[in-house]
Design an enzyme around this catalytic site. Structure first.
Site, PDB file in Angstrom:
ATOM      1  N   GLU B 188     -77.671  23.536 -41.816  1.00 42.49           N
ATOM      2  CA  GLU B 188     -76.874  24.654 -41.295  1.00 42.49           C
ATOM      3  C   GLU B 188     -77.728  25.583 -40.441  1.00 42.49           C
ATOM      4  OE1 GLU B 188     -76.354  23.310 -44.423  1.00 42.49           O
ATOM      5  OE2 GLU B 188     -74.565  22.466 -43.505  1.00 42.49           O
ATOM      6  N   ASN B 271     -75.763  16.403 -42.572  1.00 40.98           N
ATOM      7  CA  ASN B 271     -74.876  16.554 -41.432  1.00 40.98           C
ATOM      8  C   ASN B 271     -75.641  16.745 -40.117  1.00 40.98           C
ATOM      9  OD1 ASN B 271     -75.312  19.312 -42.815  1.00 40.98           O
ATOM     10  ND2 ASN B 271     -74.737  19.878 -40.739  1.00 40.98           N
ATOM     11  N   ASP B 313     -68.983  17.911 -41.226  1.00 42.28           N
ATOM     12  CA  ASP B 313     -70.035  18.250 -42.194  1.00 42.28           C
ATOM     13  C   ASP B 313     -70.083  17.250 -43.340  1.00 42.28           C
ATOM     14  OD1 ASP B 313     -72.148  19.635 -43.406  1.00 42.28           O
ATOM     15  OD2 ASP B 313     -70.785  20.889 -44.569  1.00 42.28           O
TER      16      ASP B 313
END
Lengths: 163, 586
Positions: B188, B271, B313
């Protein structure tokens, strides 16, 4: 990492998908000149001996040059997304791994000065200092946005129907 | 009988003689995060059975003093239990030979609190491993540390990750021979994902292999790398536009496994970043993939991508369980993986070729997996990206049909796999973002809604040879606990509303449950105590994504009081934060 919508009324005009280009155009519109100086990073809550903060350091009283300007608040909402603030504080600043910034409760104080210091200098537990990339005026744009969020009535009680 | 005694003797000797691998399933210890190299979370202990599990009772508890999500599991080595907490990553050593299990020592490293804000999803830690008289584990702020298992003295500490670039370390390391294998979180935060090997004796970094980008950085060596479905060089470079791979993610925050016969290390990557798929046209190799490497020099041997061009994701950091299965009458050295994307995959672990792929929960983003080329057959209406606006009705949600934090178990007795599953879906609206070092690199809003049936979780038994659910126990709330299965044919797990459960491994019938004080996102283990009895241990302590989604389950900050999550309004009725170690026995 996941944002969960919880339906706070949006106070800024809709979400904006802003890249750096948009950021720069916001900066131009609001007269921000991006400061590239290394941020002054302080990562502790600042106490002041005898209640007298050092001039120019966190804790000094500051005046928001955009105080209450709705046009600036709208630009600040865009900046909140384009600086990736929403990645930690959630959409509409409703909280994720970072705290909710629109609930009227503040970990480090909710005055203009307190919020400015939190963004400009950073805070412990991972709030980065954005002063170096945003400069003073950019931080004030964000402060103006956050202060424009209409805090819901403080509700310390959570209850479940039919308990 | 003689073989059993000999095995036990060898095990005792190896514990004192620095062997790093042993048939732990037979010794009754728990020395690796997932029980063994094959990541089966299976124990040969059989005192607790489906017939007597109703007589289980708690025999000991301990508050860790830490409120973050207690993922991971304890270790038991000899007469000592080792517990790692979430940040600030305290390591406790409990003396199981004394009444009340008093501490032998505790180790309190100075872990940078700034790491909390560089973690996407709570300050979790997934556990330690034991090798050569050392406890080895990772600190949230990007360090790997080795501690003397007997004295608690720090032997070495190595900075492996760059916190300022959004790299944190939450995964449990694995030791293969003299190599400590570690990887970084940060999918992220736009990291350039990697895995490293450290020297067990000194902590020195021996090799670093990236999961994306140029062949040189990925340790792709001529004649060694043979992916099953694609050919050519620079696959990790040419599947990205421009230099987007530099911030393309592919973190390593899940579980490692190892096949000593094939000498292959297996792990999944997370991801692709950012969450806006339009920003990175192409397959984005090797995000959302399983990679097989040589532990000696890190060489990539094969790789398979579960979700090309990840747009939801869908991390693939969940465990890779190694089991020898009989598929269509033929014995196969298999690798079984429950992906976040809702499909369970059975691969040939020699080659990475897909043998079976079937949905284990509601799936809408793809119709099936094409076994001729290994690629998902997508539903184009579920493709996301900034140009697609708000895409509705995607299942599973980006929390995954199985959370990678919740590792499954495999029983060689039932030939079944056991796992917690989630049953919720999402809308997904993404937008273009700018990379700012050390800040989130995401750009998504993804509200959740319950899947078909309304229950948010389940615990299932899965036949990986045929790709079907054998039995399923629905849970009202998301299921985030790892699984344990034993030779007593009992499976164990916990629930996010705070129940520890034992069920019949053959039927799913509930045998025993106990309310453990906080939601469970950790993984049960079992061991034989110094008194010869079988024990089951697990952590309570809701957290990870669950404490963020259900922000009202937190009561530790008067300045951050949140409303319930709209898809799971009731969970805070049943749980609040708080780390507790529980031990159960008959």
């Amino acid at each position: 990492m996941r944002n969960e919508t919880r339906g706070r009324p949006r106070t800024a005009s809709g979400r904006v998908r802003a890249g750096i280009t948009t950021l720069l155009s916001i900066a131009a519109a609001t007269g921000i000149t991006a400061s590239r100086a290394a941020p002054d990073t302080h990562t502790r809550t600042h106490l002041s001996a005898a209640g007298r903060p050092a001039p120019g350091l966190p804790g000094a009283t500051r005046v928001n040059p955009f105080n209450g300007d709705p046009r600036i608040a709208t630009a600040g909402a865009k900046l909140f997304t384009s600086m990736n603030c929403d990645g930690c504080h959630g959409e509409d600043a409703a909280g994720w791994v970072g705290p909710d910034l629109g609930d009227g409760r503040w970990r480090f104080g909710g005055s203009d000065t307190d919020v400015f210091d939190s963004i400009f200098f950073g805070r412990p537990k991972g709030m980065p200092a954005f002063g170096g990339v945003l400069g003073e005026r950019g931080v004030w744009v964000l402060v103006t946005y956050l202060r424009s969020l209409k805090a819901p009535a403080d509700q310390p009680t959570e209850s479940w129907p039919g308990h | 009988m003689r073989a059993t005694v000999l095995l036990a003797l060898v095990s005792i000797l190896s514990w004192s003689a620095n062997a790093t691998d042993a048939a732990d399933a037979g010794t009754g210890q728990w020395r690796m995060p997932s029980a063994d190299y094959a990541a089966t979370r299976y124990s040969a202990l059989s005192q607790i059975t489906a017939a007597n599990a109703a007589n289980l009772r708690p025999v000991w508890t301990f508050s860790t003093g830490v409120l973050g999500g207690h993922e991971g599991q304890p270790l038991v080595v000899g007469g000592t239990m080792y517990v790692v907490t979430p940040w600030p990553n305290v390591l406790y050593a409990f003396d199981l030979t004394r009444e009340g299990y008093p501490l032998e020592w505790k180790y309190r490293p100075n872990v940078d609190p700034a790491a909390i804000g560089e973690s996407c999803c709570d300050s979790v830690n997934r556990g330690a491993t034991y090798a050569d008289g050392r406890i080895v584990y990772n600190l949230l702020d990007g360090h790997t540390v080795a501690v003397d298992a007997r004295t608690g003295r720090e032997l070495w500490m190595t900075r492996v990750a760059d916190l300022h670039s959004g790299e944190t370390v939450t995964m449990a390391p694995l030791v293969v021979r003299d190599r400590v294998i570690v990887g970084a979180s940060g999918g992220e935060f736009g990291i350039y994902g990697w895995i490293k090997a450290l020297d067990l004796a000194t902590g020195r970094v021996l090799w670093t292999a990236h999961n994306i980008g140029p062949d040189a950085g990925m340790l792709v060596r001529p004649g060694v790398f043979h992916p099953p479905y694609v050919q050519g060089s620079e696959l990790g470079l040419r599947s990205w536009p421009g230099e987007t791979w530099r911030h393309g993610g592919a973190p390593v925050w899940g579980w490692l496994s190892y096949d000593p016969v094939l000498d292959l290390l297996y792990y999944g990557t997370g991801n692709a970043g950012p969450y806006d798929a339009d920003s990175r046209a192409g397959d984005n190799r090797w995000t959302s993939s399983v990679l097989a490497r040589r532990p000696e020099d890190g060489s990539l041997v094969w790789a398979y991508q579960f979700t090309p061009h990840d747009s939801w994701d869908y991390d693939s950091t969940g465990a890779m369980l190694l089991a020898d299965l009989r598929i269509a009458g033929r014995p196969v050295p298999a690798l079984v993986h429950f992906d976040k994307n809702g499909f369970a995959y059975t691969l040939d672990r020699r080659t990475g070729r897909v043998l079976v792929a079937a949905p284990y929960t509601e799936v809408t983003w793809a119709k099936s997996i094409d076994l001729t080329n290994g690629r998902p057959v997508r539903d184009p209406t579920k493709q996301t990206g900034a140009s697609r606006g708000n895409v509705h009705g995607i299942c599973p949600s980006l929390e995954g049909g199985v959370s990678p934090a919740a590792p499954p178990a495999y029983s060689p007795r039932t030939h079944l796999f056991y796992t917690s599953t989630n049953n919720f879906c999402m809308d997904y609206e993404s937008w273009r973002v700018s990379y700012l070092r050390g800040t989130p690199y995401m750009g998504v809003n993804s509200p959740y809604s319950p899947g078909p049936g309304g229950h948010l979780g389940a615990f299932i038994a899965w036949d990986a040879a045929t790709g079907r659910i054998v039995w399923k126990d629905d849970e009202p709330f998301p299921s985030w606990s790892g699984a344990l299965v034993t030779a007593g044919d009992v499976a164990f797990y916990g629930t996010t509303d705070g129940w520890f459960k034992a069920v019949d491994a053959r039927t799913g019938k509930l045998l025993y449950r106990f309310k453990v004080g906080s939601g469970v996102v950790g993984n049960p283990i079992t061991y034989r105590g110094p008194d010869g009895r079988q024990y089951v241990a697990l952590y309570a302590g809701i957290g990870g994504d669950l404490a963020l989604l259900d922000g009202d389950a937190r009561s530790n900050d008067p300045t951050d009081v949140r409303a319930p999550a709209d898809f799971a309004k009731e969970i805070a009725r049943h749980t609040s934060q708080g780390g507790i170690v529980w031990i159960f026995a008959l």
